[in-house]
Design a protein around this motif. Structure first.
Motif, PDB file in Angstrom:
ATOM      1  N   ARG A 168     -26.241 -28.124 -36.744  1.00  0.00           N
ATOM      2  CA  ARG A 168     -25.709 -29.305 -37.443  1.00  0.00           C
ATOM      3  C   ARG A 168     -26.622 -29.700 -38.595  1.00  0.00           C
ATOM      4  N   GLU A 169     -27.942 -29.655 -38.367  1.00  0.00           N
ATOM      5  CA  GLU A 169     -28.886 -29.994 -39.437  1.00  0.00           C
ATOM      6  C   GLU A 169     -28.819 -29.001 -40.592  1.00  0.00           C
ATOM      7  N   ASP A 170     -28.428 -27.764 -40.292  1.00  0.00           N
ATOM      8  CA  ASP A 170     -28.254 -26.741 -41.328  1.00  0.00           C
ATOM      9  C   ASP A 170     -26.870 -26.821 -41.965  1.00  0.00           C
ATOM     10  N   ASN A 171     -26.103 -27.872 -41.620  1.00  0.00           N
ATOM     11  CA  ASN A 171     -24.764 -28.108 -42.162  1.00  0.00           C
ATOM     12  C   ASN A 171     -23.794 -26.968 -41.898  1.00  0.00           C
ATOM     13  N   GLN A 214     -22.930 -29.998 -33.073  1.00  0.00           N
ATOM     14  CA  GLN A 214     -23.310 -31.367 -33.398  1.00  0.00           C
ATOM     15  C   GLN A 214     -24.738 -31.640 -32.938  1.00  0.00           C
ATOM     16  N   LEU A 215     -25.326 -32.700 -33.509  1.00  0.00           N
ATOM     17  CA  LEU A 215     -26.628 -33.147 -33.023  1.00  0.00           C
ATOM     18  C   LEU A 215     -26.483 -33.447 -31.537  1.00  0.00           C
ATOM     19  N   THR A 242     -28.244 -28.745 -32.351  1.00  0.00           N
ATOM     20  CA  THR A 242     -28.831 -29.697 -33.292  1.00  0.00           C
ATOM     21  C   THR A 242     -29.248 -28.995 -34.581  1.00  0.00           C
ATOM     22  N   GLN A 243     -29.887 -27.842 -34.461  1.00  0.00           N
ATOM     23  CA  GLN A 243     -30.326 -27.110 -35.644  1.00  0.00           C
ATOM     24  C   GLN A 243     -29.136 -26.661 -36.490  1.00  0.00           C
ATOM     25  N   LYS A 274     -28.221 -35.164 -28.120  1.00  0.00           N
ATOM     26  CA  LYS A 274     -29.228 -36.025 -27.495  1.00  0.00           C
ATOM     27  C   LYS A 274     -29.021 -35.949 -25.990  1.00  0.00           C
ATOM     28  N   ASP A 296     -22.356 -37.188 -32.400  1.00  0.00           N
ATOM     29  CA  ASP A 296     -23.424 -36.513 -31.659  1.00  0.00           C
ATOM     30  C   ASP A 296     -22.999 -36.276 -30.215  1.00  0.00           C
ATOM     31  N   GLU A 299     -29.352 -19.056 -33.441  1.00  0.00           N
ATOM     32  CA  GLU A 299     -30.072 -20.318 -33.222  1.00  0.00           C
ATOM     33  C   GLU A 299     -30.562 -20.456 -31.792  1.00  0.00           C
TER      34      GLU A 299
END
Length: 162
Positions: free
Chosen positions: A87-90, A97-98, A84-85, A100, A144, A29
């Motif tokens: 986490r979004e891909d589970n 984690q996401l 972030t990616q 920010k 996050d 990633e």
């Protein structure tokens, strides 16, 4: 630094080997995030990004230091995109984690605007930009990652007050 570290470790703890950590999905990633940002995948930046991730796992605050255009900003932005990616891909790893972040240059404002100040006339405290950002992040009840990034030249006065 790593060869020196391994040599010292071998001297202090003969016969003990430092385990190798496989960062397979994270490394993939990180490389994808570099491509998304229009960057070339460079092994040293991949390694530095993984090291930043490792540092965040054991430290609350981190300071990236280096020359102008040395890759510091690219490093943390790449890590944020990769985490972030994942986490979004589970991804099942809870460490991903996401992420920010809010960025500002601490040299562009006064110390009072940065950390807050007490008004002698009104006897009131007003928060500075740094504390407002951190308090805002703290109010969010999520897993996050929230980073407050002071991106600018290090100044003895503002760093000392931190």
């Amino acid at each position: 630094d790593l060869p020196l570290f391994f040599a010292i470790t071998a001297d202090l703890f003969p016969g003990l080997s430092v385990p190798y950590m496989d960062y397979g999905s994270l490394q993939v990633e990180i490389e994808n995030a570099m491509v998304k940002q229009g960057m070339q995948v460079h092994d040293k930046l991949v390694t530095k990004t993984i090291q930043l991730f490792e540092t965040f796992n054991v430290r609350f605050g981190v300071m990236l230091v280096g020359p102008t255009l040395g890759g510091k900003t690219s490093n943390y932005k790449t890590l944020a995109l990769a985490l972030t990616q994942l986490r979004e891909d589970n991804d099942p790893d809870e460490k991903f984690q996401l992420t920010k972040f809010t960025v500002f240059n601490p040299k562009s404002i006064t110390m009072g605007e940065l950390y807050g100040e007490f008004n002698e006339l009104s006897q009131e405290w007003s928060d500075g930009l740094g504390s407002k950002i951190m308090r805002g992040f703290q109010m969010e009840e999520s897993l996050d990652y929230k980073w407050t990034v002071f991106d600018g030249p290090v100044d003895a006065i503002w760093i000392e007050n931190m």
